[in-house]
Design a protein around this motif. Structure first.
Motif, PDB file in Angstrom:
ATOM      1  N   GLN A 178       0.673  -1.362   0.007  1.00 25.62           N
ATOM      2  CA  GLN A 178      -0.115  -0.119  -0.013  1.00 25.62           C
ATOM      3  C   GLN A 178       1.057   1.295   0.015  1.00 25.62           C
ATOM      4  O   GLN A 178       1.788   1.347   0.806  1.00 25.62           O
ATOM      5  CB  GLN A 178      -1.043   0.005   1.105  1.00 25.62           C
ATOM      6  N   TYR A 219      -1.168  -0.286  -4.386  1.00 21.31           N
ATOM      7  CA  TYR A 219      -2.549   0.162  -4.282  1.00 21.31           C
ATOM      8  C   TYR A 219      -2.725   1.223  -3.112  1.00 21.31           C
ATOM      9  O   TYR A 219      -2.049   1.510  -2.229  1.00 21.31           O
ATOM     10  CB  TYR A 219      -3.549  -1.084  -3.894  1.00 21.31           C
ATOM     11  N   SER A 221      -5.428   3.083  -0.282  1.00 17.84           N
ATOM     12  CA  SER A 221      -6.639   2.809   0.766  1.00 17.84           C
ATOM     13  C   SER A 221      -7.196   4.514   1.027  1.00 17.84           C
ATOM     14  O   SER A 221      -6.540   5.095   1.743  1.00 17.84           O
ATOM     15  CB  SER A 221      -6.322   2.171   1.782  1.00 17.84           C
ATOM     16  N   GLY A 238      -8.495   1.599  -3.402  1.00 16.57           N
ATOM     17  CA  GLY A 238      -9.182   0.510  -2.676  1.00 16.57           C
ATOM     18  C   GLY A 238     -10.011   1.573  -1.594  1.00 16.57           C
ATOM     19  O   GLY A 238      -9.704   2.607  -1.262  1.00 16.57           O
ATOM     20  N   ASN A 240     -12.315   2.379   1.454  1.00  9.31           N
ATOM     21  CA  ASN A 240     -12.419   2.058   3.017  1.00  9.31           C
ATOM     22  C   ASN A 240     -13.949   2.286   3.313  1.00  9.31           C
ATOM     23  O   ASN A 240     -14.374   3.344   3.336  1.00  9.31           O
ATOM     24  CB  ASN A 240     -11.552   2.899   3.672  1.00  9.31           C
ATOM     25  N   VAL A 252     -14.014   3.934  -8.447  1.00 11.82           N
ATOM     26  CA  VAL A 252     -12.721   3.382  -8.970  1.00 11.82           C
ATOM     27  C   VAL A 252     -12.458   3.393 -10.424  1.00 11.82           C
ATOM     28  O   VAL A 252     -11.456   3.543 -11.053  1.00 11.82           O
ATOM     29  CB  VAL A 252     -12.670   1.595  -8.412  1.00 11.82           C
ATOM     30  N   TYR A 262     -12.176  -4.453  -8.035  1.00 14.08           N
ATOM     31  CA  TYR A 262     -12.697  -3.776  -6.987  1.00 14.08           C
ATOM     32  C   TYR A 262     -12.321  -4.264  -5.820  1.00 14.08           C
ATOM     33  O   TYR A 262     -12.599  -5.507  -5.534  1.00 14.08           O
ATOM     34  CB  TYR A 262     -14.183  -3.391  -7.500  1.00 14.08           C
ATOM     35  N   MET A 263     -12.124  -3.388  -4.931  1.00 17.54           N
ATOM     36  CA  MET A 263     -11.453  -3.832  -3.724  1.00 17.54           C
ATOM     37  C   MET A 263     -11.897  -3.031  -2.333  1.00 17.54           C
ATOM     38  O   MET A 263     -11.658  -1.736  -2.466  1.00 17.54           O
ATOM     39  CB  MET A 263      -9.908  -4.254  -3.468  1.00 17.54           C
ATOM     40  N   ALA A 265     -10.822  -1.841   0.637  1.00 15.94           N
ATOM     41  CA  ALA A 265      -9.437  -2.063   1.321  1.00 15.94           C
ATOM     42  C   ALA A 265      -9.599  -2.213   2.812  1.00 15.94           C
ATOM     43  O   ALA A 265      -8.740  -2.834   3.688  1.00 15.94           O
ATOM     44  CB  ALA A 265      -8.715  -0.981   0.941  1.00 15.94           C
ATOM     45  N   SER A 300     -13.234  -7.850  -4.117  1.00 13.76           N
ATOM     46  CA  SER A 300     -12.404  -8.508  -3.098  1.00 13.76           C
ATOM     47  C   SER A 300     -12.533  -7.395  -1.784  1.00 13.76           C
ATOM     48  O   SER A 300     -12.956  -6.393  -2.001  1.00 13.76           O
ATOM     49  CB  SER A 300     -10.835  -8.303  -3.622  1.00 13.76           C
ATOM     50  N   ASN A 302     -10.957  -6.695   2.559  1.00 16.15           N
ATOM     51  CA  ASN A 302      -9.845  -6.870   3.605  1.00 16.15           C
ATOM     52  C   ASN A 302     -10.627  -6.305   4.947  1.00 16.15           C
ATOM     53  O   ASN A 302     -10.865  -5.304   5.184  1.00 16.15           O
ATOM     54  CB  ASN A 302      -8.782  -6.120   3.455  1.00 16.15           C
TER      55      ASN A 302
END
Length: 626
Positions: A178, A219, A221, A238, A240, A252, A262-263, A265, A300, A302
């Protein structure tokens, strides 16, 4: 026919060696709107866990729990101030062995997402920055500033040398790095700096990350509303805390050439807690529903946090708030996460595991059993000390004004400020420069408390002739979030006044850092039992021993205590404060041993003398007393 067979044979040979090369040279790329692992599309199902917040002996257990939940990656910040406590002295050993943490993740079968900052936020002291940066002339953190960029380059170089062989490009598990952290939000908060200067800073940080050698995908965040200020070229944005998938895709696409992947984060299954406020709970059904939405639509994510752990020692930070001025973070970083502070599976964990199992091709491993939990009753104290007597044995500095922690070259803990008055004085004491909590005494007798959280900076004083004013100040943790992060010196940062007049003359400052490995070698005379009543409302140090037949995790019960620290076998468990909501401190079983163990408690408030303390088999994290 022979030519066709030969052609097929050579095609198979090429395919075989291509597959062999893929196995020997694993890769992770962001290409054609997808995450590609060894050339095949993959979705990231990651959980955040921080190596300083979990005893090293438990890393594998917690990572195995993540694997058993159905995750394929672990994300972690890197904590600059954890590794460079003093300028130029780096420590990557023992509990700080980041390399071992990453290798353990690989052993368990998890990929790694590295978040080196340099700014991390994370409810961590000073957002991850070393406190001593504030002593570097001309240095301004998080700005296009040469002294800061120079220090950061050294940090990134040291970090890269630790993990360079652990990138997926070298056969390791690190798949992404990151760039900075939530910088778009910071740029929005710091309107006093131009957009051009913000972007220049961010681009230089990214260039440094690349220049030191990182060669895995990068990436950013950020909250989706602030992507414009935190986006950098060639880094995947990403989001949040975003719950709206359509909004995530739209934003995005705007910053990533109209394509994914697409994530999320940071996907929050829980939330942080401050002292003096209720412990927040996040509904399991809401997190399950969101997880199902993300999985079904190829998003995706986290989980921040999957397992929070503990802010041991002085590592917890603080947020800024105009109402309270400071919001200090709890010692517990339980976060209402799927895996609790002590590593227990929760109903939230089991619910999410059931969902993730439906999207995982292979059968999930069994969930590891929890670590044994014990209770310890009636830990008796052997010695009691008046903390003022202990202070007499510690380093002292004299100056014409109160000095900050930073001017005293002290990072954490407490400082005792003392001023002698030859003549009597009476009136309003004003310590508007208090950072952050203080108990005030005249000749060792307590007259009141001052508290930055409650905006309490004044109290009446009546100081007799030939008397000493003593102000015992605690650093509560430097601000880790908000633009106020740039105003983070501790102690007493402006003149002390009585009746609006500056107190002039010599101040004596005693440094009380209470370092880790603080043990029974206390260079002060313990009190006799007849003297115990004199400890009421006087800061005190309690020392005792206890025997164990078998070690195990436990939670020390601090409900009857005031405010201070607990040490087990020299390990600083962190801060306690009677206002709550946290009323227990987590003791990892691996920090104790069969046989004799030592406990030390420092209580700054010490409303009454304690004779013993117990532990519980469950934590108390939501009991506010004020």
């Amino acid at each position: 026919m022979m030519k066709l067979r030969l052609k097929l044979f050579f095609s198979l040979i090429v395919l075989f060696y291509s597959l062999l090369a893929a196995q020997q040279n694993p890769s992770f790329k962001i290409k054609d709107g997808q995450f590609l692992l060894n050339g095949k599309p993959v979705e990231i199902r990651s959980g955040e866990m921080h190596y300083p917040r979990v005893p090293k002996e438990y890393w594998k257990h917690r990572l195995m729990m993540m694997k058993a939940m159905g995750l394929n990656a672990v994300a972690s910040y890197v904590f600059w101030n954890y590794h460079e406590e003093t300028p130029g002295k780096w420590d990557w050993s023992g509990q700080k062995d980041l390399k071992a943490f990453i290798k353990t993740a690989k052993e368990v079968g998890l990929y790694v997402i590295l978040r080196p900052g340099p700014y991390i936020c994370g409810e961590w002291e000073f957002g991850g920055y070393p406190w001593w940066l504030q002593n570097v002339k001309g240095l301004k953190i998080r700005e296009d500033n040469e002294p800061f960029l120079s220090a950061n380059k050294k940090y990134l170089t040291e970090l890269y040398n630790q993990v360079k062989d652990l990138q997926i490009t070298k056969g390791g598990p690190i798949i992404m790095v990151q760039a900075e952290n939530e910088f778009g939000l910071f740029a929005y908060q710091r309107k006093d700096i131009s957009d051009e200067s913000h972007q220049s800073y961010l681009n230089k940080i990214v260039k440094q990350i690349k220049d030191v050698g990182f060669d895995v995908p990068m990436y950013t965040s950020d909250v989706t509303d602030f992507f414009s200020g935190g986006h950098v070229e060639d880094a995947l944005p990403g989001g949040n805390g975003e719950k709206d998938i359509n909004k995530l895709k739209m934003v995005v696409n705007q910053y990533n050439n109209n394509k994914g992947p697409y994530m999320i984060a940071e996907f929050y299954p829980g939330w942080l807690t401050h002292w003096g406020e209720g412990f927040p709970r996040t509904r399991t059904e809401d997190i399950v529903k969101l997880t199902k939405d993300f999985l079904s639509k190829g998003i995706s994510f986290n989980y921040y946090m999957i397992h929070g752990g503990t802010n041991f020692g002085f590592t917890s930070g603080a947020n800024y708030n105009k109402e309270h001025d400071i919001l200090p973070d709890l010692t517990s970083y339980d976060y209402d996460a799927p895996i609790s502070e002590a590593g227990w599976r929760t109903p939230k964990y089991d619910s999410l595991r059931m969902v993730l199992a439906k999207y995982t091709k292979e059968k999930l491993p069994d969930v590891p059993a929890a670590v044994k939990v014990i209770r310890i009753n009636n830990i008796r104290f052997k010695n009691l000390y008046n903390a003022f007597s202990y202070a007499q044995t510690q380093e002292k500095v004299k100056a014409e004004k109160p000095l900050t922690f930073e001017e005293l070259d002290q990072g954490y803990g407490y400082v005792l400020y003392q001023h002698h008055f030859d003549e009597a004085i009476k009136g309003k004491l004003d310590v508007s420069g208090l950072r952050d909590f203080a108990t005030v005494y005249v000749n060792g007798r307590k007259i009141g408390e001052l508290n930055r959280f409650y905006n309490s900076y004044t109290l009446p004083v009546d100081i007799p002739k030939n008397s000493d004013l003593q102000i015992l100040v605690e650093n509560w943790g430097r601000i880790n979030y908000d633009a106020q992060i740039n105003q983070n010196t501790k102690g007493i940062i402006s003149p002390v006044k009585i009746n609006d007049q500056n107190i002039t003359g010599i101040w004596e400052m005693t440094k009380l850092p209470f370092p880790d490995r603080f043990s029974s070698n206390i260079k002060a005379k313990p009190l006799s039992q007849q003297e115990y009543p004199t400890l009421k409302d006087v800061p005190a140090i309690y020392q005792g021993e206890f025997d164990l037949q078998e070690a195990g995790d436990t939670f020390i019960d601090m409900q009857n205590w005031g405010k201070g620290l607990v040490f087990i076998n020299g390990k600083n468990l962190g801060r306690f404060w009677k206002v709550g909501p946290q009323q227990t401190l987590y003791i990892p079983g691996v920090w104790m041993k069969q046989g004799k163990n030592e406990i030390i408690i420092f209580d700054q408030l010490n409303g009454r003398v304690q004779s013993s303390v117990n532990t519980l088999d469950k934590p108390i994290l939501n009991d506010l007393t004020r």
